[in-house]
Write a protein that holds these residues in place. Structure first.
Motif, PDB file in Angstrom:
ATOM      1  N   ALA A   1     -77.663  -2.074   0.296  1.00  0.00           N
ATOM      2  CA  ALA A   1     -78.140  -2.188  -0.936  1.00  0.00           C
ATOM      3  C   ALA A   1     -77.524  -2.255  -2.178  1.00  0.00           C
ATOM      4  N   ALA A   2     -76.143  -2.571  -2.161  1.00  0.00           N
ATOM      5  CA  ALA A   2     -75.161  -2.511  -2.929  1.00  0.00           C
ATOM      6  C   ALA A   2     -74.686  -3.921  -3.419  1.00  0.00           C
ATOM      7  N   VAL A   3     -75.714  -4.825  -3.621  1.00  0.00           N
ATOM      8  CA  VAL A   3     -75.608  -6.251  -4.266  1.00  0.00           C
ATOM      9  C   VAL A   3     -75.848  -5.998  -5.703  1.00  0.00           C
ATOM     10  N   PRO A   4     -74.857  -6.413  -6.708  1.00  0.00           N
ATOM     11  CA  PRO A   4     -75.116  -5.957  -7.931  1.00  0.00           C
ATOM     12  C   PRO A   4     -76.162  -6.787  -8.665  1.00  0.00           C
ATOM     13  N   PRO A   5     -77.135  -6.237  -9.327  1.00  0.00           N
ATOM     14  CA  PRO A   5     -78.307  -7.038  -9.761  1.00  0.00           C
ATOM     15  C   PRO A   5     -77.830  -8.238 -10.549  1.00  0.00           C
ATOM     16  N   CYS A   6     -76.724  -8.189 -11.427  1.00  0.00           N
ATOM     17  CA  CYS A   6     -76.115  -9.366 -12.033  1.00  0.00           C
ATOM     18  C   CYS A   6     -76.084 -10.688 -11.446  1.00  0.00           C
ATOM     19  N   ILE A   7     -75.537 -10.577 -10.188  1.00  0.00           N
ATOM     20  CA  ILE A   7     -75.403 -11.624  -9.379  1.00  0.00           C
ATOM     21  C   ILE A   7     -76.281 -11.886  -8.050  1.00  0.00           C
ATOM     22  N   ALA A   8     -77.417 -11.089  -8.263  1.00  0.00           N
ATOM     23  CA  ALA A   8     -78.103 -11.286  -6.964  1.00  0.00           C
ATOM     24  C   ALA A   8     -78.799 -12.623  -6.788  1.00  0.00           C
ATOM     25  N   GLU A   9     -79.049 -13.406  -7.756  1.00  0.00           N
ATOM     26  CA  GLU A   9     -79.484 -15.124  -7.589  1.00  0.00           C
ATOM     27  C   GLU A   9     -78.229 -15.599  -7.011  1.00  0.00           C
ATOM     28  N   GLU A  10     -76.897 -15.443  -7.308  1.00  0.00           N
ATOM     29  CA  GLU A  10     -75.936 -16.283  -7.175  1.00  0.00           C
ATOM     30  C   GLU A  10     -75.642 -15.761  -5.507  1.00  0.00           C
ATOM     31  N   MET A  11     -75.869 -14.834  -5.093  1.00  0.00           N
ATOM     32  CA  MET A  11     -75.641 -14.189  -3.633  1.00  0.00           C
ATOM     33  C   MET A  11     -76.678 -14.682  -2.836  1.00  0.00           C
ATOM     34  N   ARG A  12     -77.427 -15.182  -3.153  1.00  0.00           N
ATOM     35  CA  ARG A  12     -78.625 -15.726  -2.241  1.00  0.00           C
ATOM     36  C   ARG A  12     -78.262 -16.720  -0.989  1.00  0.00           C
ATOM     37  N   ALA A  13     -78.376 -16.565   0.240  1.00  0.00           N
ATOM     38  CA  ALA A  13     -77.888 -17.006   1.280  1.00  0.00           C
ATOM     39  C   ALA A  13     -79.134 -18.490   1.191  1.00  0.00           C
ATOM     40  N   PRO A  14     -78.613 -19.667   1.702  1.00  0.00           N
ATOM     41  CA  PRO A  14     -79.569 -20.702   1.863  1.00  0.00           C
ATOM     42  C   PRO A  14     -80.741 -20.519   2.273  1.00  0.00           C
ATOM     43  N   HIS A  15     -81.268 -19.966   3.157  1.00  0.00           N
ATOM     44  CA  HIS A  15     -82.390 -19.670   3.844  1.00  0.00           C
ATOM     45  C   HIS A  15     -83.005 -18.149   3.749  1.00  0.00           C
ATOM     46  N   GLN A  16     -82.561 -17.474   2.731  1.00  0.00           N
ATOM     47  CA  GLN A  16     -82.870 -16.323   2.616  1.00  0.00           C
ATOM     48  C   GLN A  16     -84.309 -16.011   2.116  1.00  0.00           C
ATOM     49  N   GLU A  17     -85.134 -15.306   2.649  1.00  0.00           N
ATOM     50  CA  GLU A  17     -86.409 -14.741   2.124  1.00  0.00           C
ATOM     51  C   GLU A  17     -86.449 -13.538   1.232  1.00  0.00           C
TER      52      GLU A  17
END
Length: 346
Positions: A55-71
């Motif tokens: 759970a260490a993905v920074p909130p400020c780049i959460a959208e940029e870090m989405r994988a192509p088929h992430q849910e």
């Protein structure tokens, strides 16, 4: 198998910090231009997936870090991953029965547009094809850096990504290439690749390019020491929410050094107008015909054991470059016969 069973799938979800589980879901019926894929193998991209697990993905780049088929969304619950290989069970006629790579999370069956699929060519074993996404990352970094004839290059960090970069660079007409790591065990990987290995204290300076892949403060600081005047560091590490300090107050300005990020989310600027993401993936999977890439597949577990495997990786009980997840279809004789037949006729 009943129709109800055919519509069911199981997928790995991160459900909290340090917590993962397999969840069932109902699959949609494939529409026009879509395919139903039955998974054979998936690979764990340890660096990024453990950041998600913790759970260490920074909130400020959460959208940029989405994988192509992430849910789902970070931090959780989220279905994340991007190294999947399977066989098309249903879809357009020219895709049926094809072995494919997809940037899809760990899941035993899934429906995606065929535009999301990359055909695995003859000569690339399906198991090895899970490395396609990581080779793609290395290809992008080389496009970013543009190494030239006679260059002196260091790759710092002999993990999966650093090892991939060194593997591709070993065929370039360089004057010098060193794979640099603190762990002396990584020399075995370097020897397998046919690349010179060095401890950071022994690595040679005055490099034209340094690829930094260790995701450590010390590795980045060493990169500044190894790169020559007006040289360039290609930063491939992702530090997530960690704060990194580097000595830019010493000779960084006087020597006119550059640090440039390379991230696979977009095609490198030098090729962006002439290559698409699909072109880059096609190139990456074709490079996997070289059997040297087998060195990166350092363990395997059944899909049912995936939650425990991720935790073992996070706790350090399991060491791996790329740990492969095997699905029941990988040992199904009927599906293996189908793969063999398809590869023979195409």
């Amino acid at each position: 198998m009943t129709n109800q069973q055919q519509n069911q799938a199981s997928a790995y979800w991160t459900v909290g910090p340090g917590q993962g589980e397999l969840r069932s879901e109902t699959l949609p019926v494939p529409g026009p231009g879509e395919a139903l894929v039955r998974s054979l193998y998936s690979g764990i991209s340890k660096g990024t997936e453990l950041v998600v697990h913790q759970a260490a993905v920074p909130p400020c780049i959460a959208e940029e870090m989405r994988a192509p088929h992430q849910e789902g969304s970070f931090p959780s619950p989220v279905k994340f991953g991007y190294l999947s290989v399977g066989v098309v069970e249903q879809g357009p006629a020219d895709w049926a029965g094809q072995t494919v790579f997809c940037l899809h999370p760990h899941q035993d069956r899934y429906v995606v547009p065929v535009t999301s699929l990359t055909r695995v060519p003859d000569g690339v074993p399906p198991r090895r094809a899970v490395l396609t996404g990581t080779v793609e990352t290395a290809v992008n970094a080389l496009w970013e850096a543009g190494p030239r004839l006679g260059d002196r290059v260091a790759v710092i960090g002999a993990g999966l990504v650093g090892g991939m970069v060194a593997t591709l660079l070993r065929t370039f007409p360089l004057t010098r290439l060193q794979l640099v790591d603190l762990d002396p065990v990584r020399k075995e990987l370097a020897d397998t690749l046919g690349v010179d290995f060095a401890h950071p204290d022994d690595a040679l300076p005055d490099c034209d390019i340094v690829f930094h892949c260790s995701a450590s403060e010390g590795g980045l600081e060493r990169s500044l020491k190894l790169v020559g005047d007006e040289g360039e560091i290609i930063e491939m590490s992702w530090y997530a929410d960690r704060k990194i300090t580097i000595p830019l107050g010493e000779d960084f300005h006087a020597r006119r050094l550059s640090i440039r990020a390379s991230q696979v989310g977009a095609v490198a600027r030098a090729r962006r107008h002439r290559r698409t993401n699909a072109d880059r993936l096609d190139l990456a999977v074709s490079l996997l015909k070289d059997p040297v890439f087998e060195a990166f597949l350092t363990g395997a577990s059944a899909f049912a054991d995936l939650p425990g495997v991720v935790q073992d990786l996070a706790d350090g009980r399991l060491d791996a470059l790329c740990h492969v997840i095997e699905y029941p279809a990988a040992t199904d004789p009927a599906i293996n016969d189908q793969i063999t037949t398809t590869e023979t006729v195409r």
